[in-house]
Design a protein around this motif. Sequence first.
Motif, PDB file in Angstrom:
ATOM      1  N   GLY A 243       9.742   0.869   3.390  1.00  0.00           N
ATOM      2  CA  GLY A 243       9.732  -0.417   2.701  1.00  0.00           C
ATOM      3  C   GLY A 243       9.543  -1.599   3.628  1.00  0.00           C
ATOM      4  O   GLY A 243       9.032  -2.645   3.217  1.00  0.00           O
ATOM      5  N   HIS A 244       9.951  -1.458   4.888  1.00  0.00           N
ATOM      6  CA  HIS A 244       9.789  -2.540   5.859  1.00  0.00           C
ATOM      7  C   HIS A 244       8.535  -2.395   6.712  1.00  0.00           C
ATOM      8  O   HIS A 244       7.994  -3.402   7.186  1.00  0.00           O
ATOM      9  CB  HIS A 244      11.008  -2.606   6.788  1.00  0.00           C
ATOM     10  CG  HIS A 244      12.207  -3.254   6.167  1.00  0.00           C
ATOM     11  ND1 HIS A 244      13.131  -2.553   5.421  1.00  0.00           N
ATOM     12  CD2 HIS A 244      12.628  -4.546   6.165  1.00  0.00           C
ATOM     13  CE1 HIS A 244      14.072  -3.384   4.996  1.00  0.00           C
ATOM     14  NE2 HIS A 244      13.795  -4.590   5.437  1.00  0.00           N
ATOM     15  N   LEU A 245       8.092  -1.167   6.929  1.00  0.00           N
ATOM     16  CA  LEU A 245       7.045  -0.930   7.930  1.00  0.00           C
ATOM     17  C   LEU A 245       5.747  -0.381   7.369  1.00  0.00           C
ATOM     18  O   LEU A 245       4.751  -0.320   8.090  1.00  0.00           O
ATOM     19  CB  LEU A 245       7.565   0.049   8.996  1.00  0.00           C
ATOM     20  CG  LEU A 245       8.760  -0.407   9.818  1.00  0.00           C
ATOM     21  CD1 LEU A 245       9.281   0.748  10.663  1.00  0.00           C
ATOM     22  CD2 LEU A 245       8.395  -1.591  10.707  1.00  0.00           C
ATOM     23  N   GLN A 288       3.047   5.643  -0.959  1.00  0.00           N
ATOM     24  CA  GLN A 288       2.017   5.482  -1.977  1.00  0.00           C
ATOM     25  C   GLN A 288       2.538   4.685  -3.166  1.00  0.00           C
ATOM     26  O   GLN A 288       1.815   3.869  -3.749  1.00  0.00           O
ATOM     27  CB  GLN A 288       1.520   6.856  -2.436  1.00  0.00           C
ATOM     28  CG  GLN A 288       0.521   6.833  -3.581  1.00  0.00           C
ATOM     29  CD  GLN A 288      -0.775   6.115  -3.229  1.00  0.00           C
ATOM     30  OE1 GLN A 288      -1.183   6.081  -2.069  1.00  0.00           O
ATOM     31  NE2 GLN A 288      -1.425   5.533  -4.233  1.00  0.00           N
ATOM     32  N   ALA A 289       3.803   4.898  -3.522  1.00  0.00           N
ATOM     33  CA  ALA A 289       4.380   4.174  -4.656  1.00  0.00           C
ATOM     34  C   ALA A 289       4.601   2.697  -4.331  1.00  0.00           C
ATOM     35  O   ALA A 289       4.396   1.828  -5.178  1.00  0.00           O
ATOM     36  CB  ALA A 289       5.696   4.828  -5.068  1.00  0.00           C
ATOM     37  N   LEU A 290       5.010   2.404  -3.105  1.00  0.00           N
ATOM     38  CA  LEU A 290       5.283   1.020  -2.717  1.00  0.00           C
ATOM     39  C   LEU A 290       4.012   0.260  -2.359  1.00  0.00           C
ATOM     40  O   LEU A 290       3.865  -0.925  -2.690  1.00  0.00           O
ATOM     41  CB  LEU A 290       6.244   0.989  -1.524  1.00  0.00           C
ATOM     42  CG  LEU A 290       7.698   1.368  -1.792  1.00  0.00           C
ATOM     43  CD1 LEU A 290       8.452   1.548  -0.478  1.00  0.00           C
ATOM     44  CD2 LEU A 290       8.389   0.309  -2.648  1.00  0.00           C
ATOM     45  N   PHE A 291       3.095   0.936  -1.669  1.00  0.00           N
ATOM     46  CA  PHE A 291       1.881   0.288  -1.161  1.00  0.00           C
ATOM     47  C   PHE A 291       0.664   1.157  -1.490  1.00  0.00           C
ATOM     48  O   PHE A 291       0.107   1.812  -0.606  1.00  0.00           O
ATOM     49  CB  PHE A 291       1.971   0.099   0.360  1.00  0.00           C
ATOM     50  CG  PHE A 291       3.247  -0.539   0.844  1.00  0.00           C
ATOM     51  CD1 PHE A 291       3.476  -1.895   0.682  1.00  0.00           C
ATOM     52  CD2 PHE A 291       4.229   0.224   1.472  1.00  0.00           C
ATOM     53  CE1 PHE A 291       4.646  -2.482   1.137  1.00  0.00           C
ATOM     54  CE2 PHE A 291       5.400  -0.355   1.937  1.00  0.00           C
ATOM     55  CZ  PHE A 291       5.610  -1.715   1.763  1.00  0.00           C
ATOM     56  N   PRO A 292       0.252   1.224  -2.742  1.00  0.00           N
ATOM     57  CA  PRO A 292      -0.834   2.138  -3.128  1.00  0.00           C
ATOM     58  C   PRO A 292      -2.096   1.926  -2.292  1.00  0.00           C
ATOM     59  O   PRO A 292      -2.582   0.804  -2.145  1.00  0.00           O
ATOM     60  CB  PRO A 292      -1.083   1.770  -4.599  1.00  0.00           C
ATOM     61  CG  PRO A 292       0.197   1.150  -5.069  1.00  0.00           C
ATOM     62  CD  PRO A 292       0.749   0.431  -3.880  1.00  0.00           C
ATOM     63  N   GLY A 336      12.884   2.810  -8.887  1.00  0.00           N
ATOM     64  CA  GLY A 336      13.186   2.072 -10.111  1.00  0.00           C
ATOM     65  C   GLY A 336      14.660   1.984 -10.429  1.00  0.00           C
ATOM     66  O   GLY A 336      15.045   1.380 -11.440  1.00  0.00           O
ATOM     67  N   HIS A 337      15.494   2.555  -9.570  1.00  0.00           N
ATOM     68  CA  HIS A 337      16.941   2.568  -9.817  1.00  0.00           C
ATOM     69  C   HIS A 337      17.508   1.149  -9.816  1.00  0.00           C
ATOM     70  O   HIS A 337      17.165   0.322  -8.971  1.00  0.00           O
ATOM     71  CB  HIS A 337      17.633   3.401  -8.739  1.00  0.00           C
ATOM     72  CG  HIS A 337      19.124   3.384  -8.833  1.00  0.00           C
ATOM     73  ND1 HIS A 337      19.825   4.083  -9.786  1.00  0.00           N
ATOM     74  CD2 HIS A 337      20.058   2.723  -8.086  1.00  0.00           C
ATOM     75  CE1 HIS A 337      21.120   3.874  -9.626  1.00  0.00           C
ATOM     76  NE2 HIS A 337      21.291   3.057  -8.605  1.00  0.00           N
ATOM     77  N   ARG A 338      18.385   0.887 -10.764  1.00  0.00           N
ATOM     78  CA  ARG A 338      19.082  -0.397 -10.855  1.00  0.00           C
ATOM     79  C   ARG A 338      20.587  -0.142 -10.788  1.00  0.00           C
ATOM     80  O   ARG A 338      21.080   0.854 -11.318  1.00  0.00           O
ATOM     81  CB  ARG A 338      18.742  -1.114 -12.167  1.00  0.00           C
ATOM     82  CG  ARG A 338      17.255  -1.422 -12.345  1.00  0.00           C
ATOM     83  CD  ARG A 338      16.979  -2.042 -13.709  1.00  0.00           C
ATOM     84  NE  ARG A 338      15.556  -2.200 -13.959  1.00  0.00           N
ATOM     85  CZ  ARG A 338      14.844  -3.272 -13.625  1.00  0.00           C
ATOM     86  NH1 ARG A 338      15.447  -4.301 -13.038  1.00  0.00           N
ATOM     87  NH2 ARG A 338      13.553  -3.332 -13.887  1.00  0.00           N
ATOM     88  N   VAL A 347      15.581  -0.906  -6.702  1.00  0.00           N
ATOM     89  CA  VAL A 347      15.574  -0.602  -5.273  1.00  0.00           C
ATOM     90  C   VAL A 347      14.288  -1.118  -4.634  1.00  0.00           C
ATOM     91  O   VAL A 347      14.306  -1.702  -3.542  1.00  0.00           O
ATOM     92  CB  VAL A 347      15.725   0.917  -5.044  1.00  0.00           C
ATOM     93  CG1 VAL A 347      15.426   1.280  -3.587  1.00  0.00           C
ATOM     94  CG2 VAL A 347      17.130   1.379  -5.420  1.00  0.00           C
ATOM     95  N   ALA A 348      13.160  -0.925  -5.293  1.00  0.00           N
ATOM     96  CA  ALA A 348      11.879  -1.364  -4.726  1.00  0.00           C
ATOM     97  C   ALA A 348      11.858  -2.862  -4.450  1.00  0.00           C
ATOM     98  O   ALA A 348      11.151  -3.324  -3.543  1.00  0.00           O
ATOM     99  CB  ALA A 348      10.734  -0.992  -5.667  1.00  0.00           C
ATOM    100  N   ASP A 349      12.639  -3.626  -5.204  1.00  0.00           N
ATOM    101  CA  ASP A 349      12.594  -5.083  -5.083  1.00  0.00           C
ATOM    102  C   ASP A 349      13.326  -5.617  -3.857  1.00  0.00           C
ATOM    103  O   ASP A 349      13.171  -6.796  -3.521  1.00  0.00           O
ATOM    104  CB  ASP A 349      13.190  -5.732  -6.340  1.00  0.00           C
ATOM    105  CG  ASP A 349      12.401  -5.394  -7.592  1.00  0.00           C
ATOM    106  OD1 ASP A 349      11.182  -5.153  -7.467  1.00  0.00           O
ATOM    107  OD2 ASP A 349      13.003  -5.354  -8.686  1.00  0.00           O
ATOM    108  N   ILE A 350      14.132  -4.785  -3.200  1.00  0.00           N
ATOM    109  CA  ILE A 350      14.878  -5.295  -2.046  1.00  0.00           C
ATOM    110  C   ILE A 350      14.020  -5.322  -0.782  1.00  0.00           C
ATOM    111  O   ILE A 350      14.410  -5.925   0.215  1.00  0.00           O
ATOM    112  CB  ILE A 350      16.164  -4.476  -1.784  1.00  0.00           C
ATOM    113  CG1 ILE A 350      15.841  -3.057  -1.316  1.00  0.00           C
ATOM    114  CG2 ILE A 350      17.046  -4.459  -3.020  1.00  0.00           C
ATOM    115  CD1 ILE A 350      17.073  -2.220  -0.980  1.00  0.00           C
TER     116      ILE A 350
END
Length: 424
Positions: A243-245, A288-292, A336-338, A347-350
């Motif tokens: 998510g960061h890199l 792939q899910a975060l950065f298609p 997608g966990h909240r 989770v993806a939004d953090i």
Amino acid sequence: MRTAADTRFLLNETLALFSRLQTVRSFSLSTPMVLAAAVSAPAQAAINAHLAHVAFDLRRKLQAFITWLRSAESYRLSAAETQARYVLLKLRFNNLLDQVDIFADVLGQRSEHNTGTWVAGLDVLAEDALALPGQYYTPPPLICYLERGHGAAIRRSRTRLPGGDLSPVGVIQIPRERMIGSGIASSLIHEVGHQGSELLDLTTTIRQDIEQVIASGTREGALPWQLLSRWLNEILSDCWAVGHLGITATYGLLSVVSLPSYFVFRIGTDGPHPFPWIRLKISLALGQALFPHPQWAALGQQWEDLYPLDNLGADKRDLIRRLEAVLPIFVRLVLGHRSGTLRGGRVADIFPVAERGPEQLRALYVTWQQHPYLREHAAPSLVFAVVGQAKADGRISTQDEVQLLSHMLAHWALDRARNYCVAA
């Protein structure tokens, strides 16, 4: 019955312990290093305050024991019972020394030429990766050090030190072999992810979602989910790195898990780590899910070429295929966990996803080549993401990568030192 000789022996031992305790001094007085190589001011203050508190408490107990030992009341206890009381104080003193050694390993390394400032720069990178923009928690100070060995590790803040005290800082161990390259950020931010996931309690709440999936499915389909649940803590840390890199994290992981085939396919069902082959596949699926982008599939094919499944037994191949089949659903569940700690967000939004897709990173690399000073104002994790993407694209040589990242680590260390001096 306790004799005068027993009392004299115990008194001398306790006084000797008290004298040795006086030699435990603040690290501010015993760790010479250039200012840029120092740990952060909050970390230094937290460590010194913690050790001072433990030492003060032990000093008070030793003084009380000496006073009691000299009193008539103490003679109600036998020599063995009195010795047992003394031994507890001695063990507490040894606990304190163990704690001092843990932090001394970190701080002593800061006096090494170049290494000290590089590691201080890694401190800044670690704190950047832990400081989420949503302010979901108060991040604890983090400090890094280099160690021999293949893997990284973290002693999380507020976990138990020898003697049961809570650590005032997070201590991250980085393998010396990874200095210096963009891949070091993958190992470092993976360990930061352990701290961040714990602060957000993500393992607990996501595991509850997985349990619901298992309960609603068939017995035959449960095994892949049970394994993913067991491995969840490590998967979330890999997710933190991706998510960061971006793809820098997955290339860094590939370097770590590039082992003889026996170990890559060694499937343990009782440990916290996914076996290397599927672990890289999980990282690819998260990316792939975060950065298609097609680059994830290309790297996945390269991984399969390096470690084909052809020579595996049928049972092992079947389990791998079953795991691969549920990965898309699993990744959607994780990202997608909240939860309450996320204030209802996902989770993806953090993660800073919007600015770290491959095209954004490539554009930044071009801009920074034209205007290098802009790089020095960017977040450290973004710099590593840009450089790692450029390396994946073949746009930067290994030598240039080392020179650039060495410069940036020293820059971050010096910038932090300047800021603390101004603040003081």
